[in-house]
Write a protein that holds these residues in place. Structure first.
Motif, mmCIF file in Angstrom:
data_model
loop_
_atom_site.group_PDB
_atom_site.id
_atom_site.type_symbol
_atom_site.label_atom_id
_atom_site.label_comp_id
_atom_site.label_asym_id
_atom_site.label_seq_id
_atom_site.Cartn_x
_atom_site.Cartn_y
_atom_site.Cartn_z
ATOM 1 N N GLY A 1 0.860 -1.265 -0.203
ATOM 2 C CA GLY A 1 0.080 0.118 -0.050
ATOM 3 C C GLY A 1 0.675 1.164 -0.155
ATOM 4 O O GLY A 1 0.328 2.330 -0.155
ATOM 5 N N VAL A 2 2.050 1.025 0.355
ATOM 6 C CA VAL A 2 3.021 2.265 0.369
ATOM 7 C C VAL A 2 3.320 2.929 -1.000
ATOM 8 O O VAL A 2 3.461 4.348 -1.283
ATOM 9 N N ILE A 3 2.917 2.196 -1.897
ATOM 10 C CA ILE A 3 3.115 2.614 -3.153
ATOM 11 C C ILE A 3 2.292 3.773 -3.444
ATOM 12 O O ILE A 3 2.521 4.753 -4.322
ATOM 13 N N GLY A 4 1.209 3.763 -2.630
ATOM 14 C CA GLY A 4 0.193 4.850 -2.852
ATOM 15 C C GLY A 4 0.473 6.328 -2.228
ATOM 16 O O GLY A 4 -0.081 7.377 -2.328
ATOM 17 N N ALA A 5 1.761 6.046 -1.439
ATOM 18 C CA ALA A 5 2.242 7.435 -0.723
ATOM 19 C C ALA A 5 3.143 7.993 -1.608
ATOM 20 O O ALA A 5 3.991 8.983 -1.323
ATOM 21 N N LEU A 6 3.601 7.475 -3.133
ATOM 22 C CA LEU A 6 4.598 8.019 -3.764
ATOM 23 C C LEU A 6 4.278 9.004 -4.517
ATOM 24 O O LEU A 6 3.103 9.271 -5.066
ATOM 25 N N ASP A 7 5.438 10.222 -4.757
ATOM 26 C CA ASP A 7 5.122 11.256 -5.902
ATOM 27 C C ASP A 7 5.281 10.713 -7.363
ATOM 28 O O ASP A 7 5.846 9.760 -7.360
ATOM 29 N N ASN A 8 4.616 11.535 -8.234
ATOM 30 C CA ASN A 8 4.886 11.402 -9.627
ATOM 31 C C ASN A 8 4.194 10.164 -10.345
ATOM 32 O O ASN A 8 4.896 9.567 -11.367
ATOM 33 N N THR A 9 3.406 9.640 -9.486
ATOM 34 C CA THR A 9 2.805 8.454 -9.784
ATOM 35 C C THR A 9 1.271 8.777 -10.485
ATOM 36 O O THR A 9 0.963 9.809 -10.356
ATOM 37 N N GLU A 10 0.938 7.771 -11.084
ATOM 38 C CA GLU A 10 -0.602 8.110 -11.851
ATOM 39 C C GLU A 10 -1.748 8.243 -10.552
ATOM 40 O O GLU A 10 -2.893 8.869 -10.743
ATOM 41 N N PHE A 11 -1.435 7.863 -9.197
ATOM 42 C CA PHE A 11 -2.288 7.976 -8.191
ATOM 43 C C PHE A 11 -1.914 9.497 -7.397
ATOM 44 O O PHE A 11 -2.698 9.547 -6.325
ATOM 45 N N THR A 12 -0.710 10.175 -7.502
ATOM 46 C CA THR A 12 -0.324 11.078 -6.861
ATOM 47 C C THR A 12 -1.578 12.133 -6.654
ATOM 48 O O THR A 12 -1.923 12.652 -5.562
ATOM 49 N N ALA A 13 -1.948 12.547 -7.619
ATOM 50 C CA ALA A 13 -3.275 13.558 -7.894
ATOM 51 C C ALA A 13 -4.265 13.220 -6.837
ATOM 52 O O ALA A 13 -4.911 13.679 -6.142
ATOM 53 N N MET A 14 -4.813 11.930 -6.991
ATOM 54 C CA MET A 14 -5.708 11.309 -6.189
ATOM 55 C C MET A 14 -5.623 11.521 -4.721
ATOM 56 O O MET A 14 -6.422 11.804 -3.819
ATOM 57 N N VAL A 15 -4.367 11.041 -4.421
ATOM 58 C CA VAL A 15 -4.075 11.251 -2.849
ATOM 59 C C VAL A 15 -3.897 12.675 -2.426
ATOM 60 O O VAL A 15 -4.304 13.072 -1.400
ATOM 61 N N LYS A 16 -3.057 13.461 -3.217
ATOM 62 C CA LYS A 16 -3.094 14.857 -2.912
ATOM 63 C C LYS A 16 -4.267 15.529 -2.641
ATOM 64 O O LYS A 16 -4.409 16.554 -1.680
ATOM 65 N N ALA A 17 -5.364 15.275 -3.381
ATOM 66 C CA ALA A 17 -6.440 15.823 -3.411
ATOM 67 C C ALA A 17 -7.295 15.864 -2.202
ATOM 68 O O ALA A 17 -8.146 16.256 -1.556
#
Lengths: 129, 110, 99
Positions: free
Chosen positions: C34-50
């Protein structure tokens, strides 16, 4: 299979190992690596491909002391000595994760998904992990 | 089954390989060699130490073919051949030398 | 409430689902793959940042280190160790594990 070669009386087949999972969270990455090392004794034409989260298997600077599992990432650097030299990483998978080959601990060839699909179609055996 | 050395008890698996790599020292290596009927000489130690360095670097006990090649590269062709290595470790250089070096059984070694 | 996510967002939709169900003031802890969701510059970064303004997002540091991605963690994500995991569970009421 017109391009089969005869080698010391045995048939050399094209084997592809497809690695799609991040390391450490599941056993797939380690299992794949062990199978590759065992099968290396049979002198086949082996390709390792890393797609999707499988690209994380090759990340530099993995330190597993904190989660108390074996850090098998240095073993990817030994593959060359087992005559396994065809390592391919999918460009789309790197891009989706903001990664480049500078993040990886071994030299690899980067190819597009379309090129990888062609390579896959040329294999005799595809093993998926 | 544990082996006893200098009042210390060290765990091994059913084939005699050390369970915990960190338990290894030269006394234990000597004891493991005895169990393999190997009389340790400088040449034996050279291979055992090479294996420990190899494991440290790659986290794997090499297959005999790979060991032979790697030794040839580091110590010269007169040592990097199976005849030399089998003379030192008659029951299989990878298997016996790995055991004495405290490493797990090489992957793919039956 | 504490939510934990242990699967990569590239592999399952657990993170997406979790973020959609997290209420203001909840805590989301990313562990294992799940820590992959914590990474910058991935396709999911914007979703997490929001979600980061309203939900506290944490990641388990030993899991980032194991995967060689500590230096890529998104700024603003709080890194915790196993002791911190226990504290989060104790302080944030019920735990929902998104598998």
């Amino acid at each position: 299979m017109s391009d089969e070669m005869m080698d010391e009386g045995g048939v050399v087949k094209k084997f592809m190992y497809v690695n799609r999972k991040a390391p450490h969270g599941t056993i797939y990455a380690l299992e794949s690596l062990e199978v590759v090392l065992i099968a290396a004794a049979f002198d086949q034409d082996v390709s390792l491909v890393f797609v999707d989260d499988g690209v994380y298997q090759l990340m530099k600077e993995q330190k597993t002391d904190g989660i108390e599992v074996k850090n098998f990432s240095p073993t990817y650097r030994a593959l060359e000595m087992y005559d396994i030299e065809k390592l391919y990483v999918e460009k789309e998978s790197l891009d989706a994760r903001g990664l480049t080959t500078d993040d990886l601990l071994v030299p690899v060839e980067v190819m597009s998904a379309a090129e990888m699909a062609d390579l896959m179609a040329q294999q005799d055996v595809v093993l998926s992990f | 089954m544990p082996i006893e050395i200098n009042g210390k008890s060290v765990e091994t698996d059913e084939e005699g390989y050390l369970i915990n790599l960190a338990d290894w020292d030269e006394d234990i290596a000597g004891e493991l060699a005895k169990s393999e009927n190997v009389e340790m000489s400088d040449s034996h130690w050279e291979v055992v130490n090479f294996l420990r360095e190899y494991y440290n670097e790659y986290q794997i006990a090499p297959a005999v073919r790979v060991l032979t090649k790697a030794i040839g590269k580091k110590l010269g062709p007169e040592k990097g051949n199976s005849k030399y290595l089998y003379e030192l470790f008659p029951y299989g250089p990878a298997k016996q030398a790995c055991k004495i070096a405290g490493l797990p059984k090489p992957t793919g070694c039956i | 409430m504490l939510h934990t996510v242990n699967k990569s967002p590239f592999e399952r939709n657990a993170l997406k689902s979790c973020l959609e169900h997290a209420r203001d003031g909840d805590v989301v802890l990313l562990i294992e793959d799940g820590v992959i969701g914590a990474l910058d510059n991935t396709e999911f970064t914007a979703m997490v940042k929001a979600k980061m303004g309203t939900v506290k997002i944490c990641a388990l540091a030993p899991d980032l280190e194991a995967r060689g991605v500590s230096s890529k963690a998104l700024a603003g994500i709080e890194l915790v160790d196993f002791g911190g995991f226990v504290d989060l569970a104790a302080e944030n009421g019920p735990v929902q594990a998104w598998l």
